[in-house]
Design an enzyme around this catalytic site. Structure first.
Site, mmCIF file in Angstrom:
data_model
loop_
_atom_site.group_PDB
_atom_site.id
_atom_site.type_symbol
_atom_site.label_atom_id
_atom_site.label_comp_id
_atom_site.label_asym_id
_atom_site.label_seq_id
_atom_site.Cartn_x
_atom_site.Cartn_y
_atom_site.Cartn_z
ATOM 1 N N LYS A 1 0.838 -1.205 0.000
ATOM 2 C CA LYS A 1 0.000 0.000 0.000
ATOM 3 C C LYS A 1 0.879 1.263 0.000
ATOM 4 O O LYS A 1 2.097 1.167 0.008
ATOM 5 C CB LYS A 1 -0.965 -0.035 1.188
ATOM 6 C CG LYS A 1 -1.804 -1.336 1.283
ATOM 7 C CD LYS A 1 -2.879 -1.447 0.218
ATOM 8 C CE LYS A 1 -3.444 -2.854 0.058
ATOM 9 N NZ LYS A 1 -4.369 -3.320 1.078
HETATM 10 C C1 LIG Z 1 -5.312 -4.321 1.607
HETATM 11 C C2 LIG Z 1 -6.784 -4.236 1.605
HETATM 12 C C3 LIG Z 1 -7.574 -4.644 2.703
HETATM 13 C C4 LIG Z 1 -7.021 -5.348 3.894
HETATM 14 O O1 LIG Z 1 -5.959 -4.737 4.507
HETATM 15 P P1 LIG Z 1 -4.935 -5.616 5.367
HETATM 16 O O2 LIG Z 1 -4.105 -4.580 6.043
HETATM 17 O O3 LIG Z 1 -4.159 -6.478 4.421
HETATM 18 O O4 LIG Z 1 -5.733 -6.422 6.344
HETATM 19 C C5 LIG Z 1 -8.940 -4.428 2.640
HETATM 20 N N1 LIG Z 1 -9.525 -3.878 1.562
HETATM 21 C C6 LIG Z 1 -8.804 -3.496 0.485
HETATM 22 C C7 LIG Z 1 -9.514 -2.860 -0.667
HETATM 23 C C8 LIG Z 1 -7.419 -3.675 0.479
HETATM 24 O O5 LIG Z 1 -6.716 -3.327 -0.603
#
Ligand SMILES: *Cc1c(COP(=O)(O)O)cnc(C)c1O
Length: 387
Positions: free
Chosen positions: A194
């Site tokens: 991210k």
């Molecule tokens: C990455 C992501 C999540 C979950 O986040 P984590 O930190 O991996 O638990 C949820 N929704 C979307 C759209 C994501 O890209």
């Protein structure tokens, strides 16, 4: 040019990030210390929200949002089918049902039209939350979605892990994703792919002080302490979880957040290079469509490929790219087609989600890529489709 393999996304960790974590490790608090609040304050200032509550990951953020909104059995959440599993799982955690919305086939996003159709299917049931996803960083039509959710008696919860730094222009007003201008809550993730990374980590933002209080309760066992009471005393009205984010991770988050303007600029510059390099490959390869008003900081560089016209399967292209050192990924397999949801909800046809899934492919995009890596990726894509 970068030597070796280009993954579709990766973290950017520099020496001062490492120093920040080392300092946290030498400090008095590994968890529940002052760095948590410092990270929350910095984050809410960056997105422009009244409150920010840090937590273990983006999935925990979604679960906490469901708990804070008191969503439970018999309630319905509307989730776009093109998203990560967690957006729908959070409803299941609290015993709620999911009605999947279709997406626009060219943007992959929930739209007023696809939400209207989902609300129609949910007619007569208690719809409590609508969870739009700003897929790859492009921002949904939040004012329209919020109005429709409100009219149905539901709140809007933005699942925004892709959209840190993105904004939406509505007339003369610019809303930053997470500022709460159009939604009750927004959730973020700091997973390494991210926009900023804390290893694992998440955040919920809101402008509602009551929701912020309930998010904090959900994060830490449901425990409250009353000022002036016996110093050892704590009380619990409802069970919560341990979804805390340690100071070690918050120190990394603070250090990363200070670099967000640079990360944003770099992602924007690389996306602009992709736009130019990919233009001659239309219409076989096109960038995902940009919704009106969306001013994204792209998390994913997603293209739509007409594999049939190219005479290649997606698997052949993915494998040919990998052989040339270029990573790629599919965002996402329609969630409504997962065995769990098919069994639970029965069969469902969502043509927009299918058309998106059939064509989508995400290409490498992250701040430490070199400018000429873009040409390397696009050349590899062209030869993988042709060869
Ligand atoms: C990455 C992501 C999540 C979950 O986040 P984590 O930190 O991996 O638990 C949820 N929704 C979307 C759209 C994501 O890209």
């Amino acid at each position: 040019m970068t030597e070796g393999f280009l993954p579709y996304g990766r973290q950017t960790i520099e020496d001062d990030d490492i120093a920040a974590v080392a300092a946290a490790l030498k400090g008095d608090y590994l968890t529940t210390g002052p760095t948590v609040e410092a990270f929350e304050t910095a984050f809410r200032e960056v997105v422009g929200a009244g409150h920010a509550v840090a937590c273990s990951n983006g999935t925990a953020a979604l679960h906490m949002a469901m708990l804070a909104a008191r969503i439970g059995p018999g309630d319905v959440c509307i989730v776009p089918s093109i998203t990560f599993l967690a957006t729908a799982n959070c409803a299941a955690y609290v015993g709620a049902d999911v009605v999947f919305a279709d997406v626009d086939p060219d943007s992959g996003l929930m739209t007023p039209e696809t939400l209207a159709e989902a609300l129609d299917r949910a007619k007569g049931r208690r719809v409590r939350a609508v969870l739009p996803v700003h897929l790859r960083g492009d921002v949904c039509d939040l004012p329209a979605l919020a109005a429709m959710a409100g009219a149905a008696g539901a709140i809007l919860v933005e699942d925004a892990p892709h959209a840190l730094g993105s904004s939406l222009k509505v007339g003369n007003h610019v809303a930053r994703v997470g500022d709460g201008a159009h939604s009750a809550m927004a959730t973020f993730s700091f997973h390494p792919v991210k926009t900023i990374a804390t290893g694992e980590g998440g955040m919920v933002t809101t402008n509602d002080a009551d929701l912020a209080g309930r998010l904090r309760l959900a994060r830490s066992h449901g425990m409250t302490r009353t000022p002036g009471a016996d110093p050892w005393l704590y009380e619990m009205a409802e069970p919560g979880l341990n979804y805390r984010l340690p100071d070690i991770n918050c120190a990394l988050g603070l250090s990363q957040l200070a670099k967000l303007p640079r990360f944003m600029a770099r992602r924007r510059a690389l996306a602009a290079l992709y736009e130019v390099a990919l233009a001659p490959l239309a219409p076989t390869i096109r960038l995902a469509a940009r919704p009106e008003g969306s001013d994204p900081v792209l998390h994913l560089l997603t293209v739509l490929i007409d594999f049939e016209a190219a005479g290649k399967s997606r698997r052949q292209v993915v494998e040919a790219l990998a052989a040339k050192g270029v990573g790629s990924q599919v965002h996402y397999i329609p969630v409504h087609s997962q065995p769990y949801w098919q069994t639970r909800n029965g069969p469902l046809d969502l043509p927009g989600a299918k058309a998106w899934y059939d064509r989508c492919l995400s290409l490498p995009l992250y701040p430490s890529m070199a400018d000429d890596d873009v040409a390397r990726v696009v050349d590899a894509l062209q030869t993988s489709l042709a060869g």
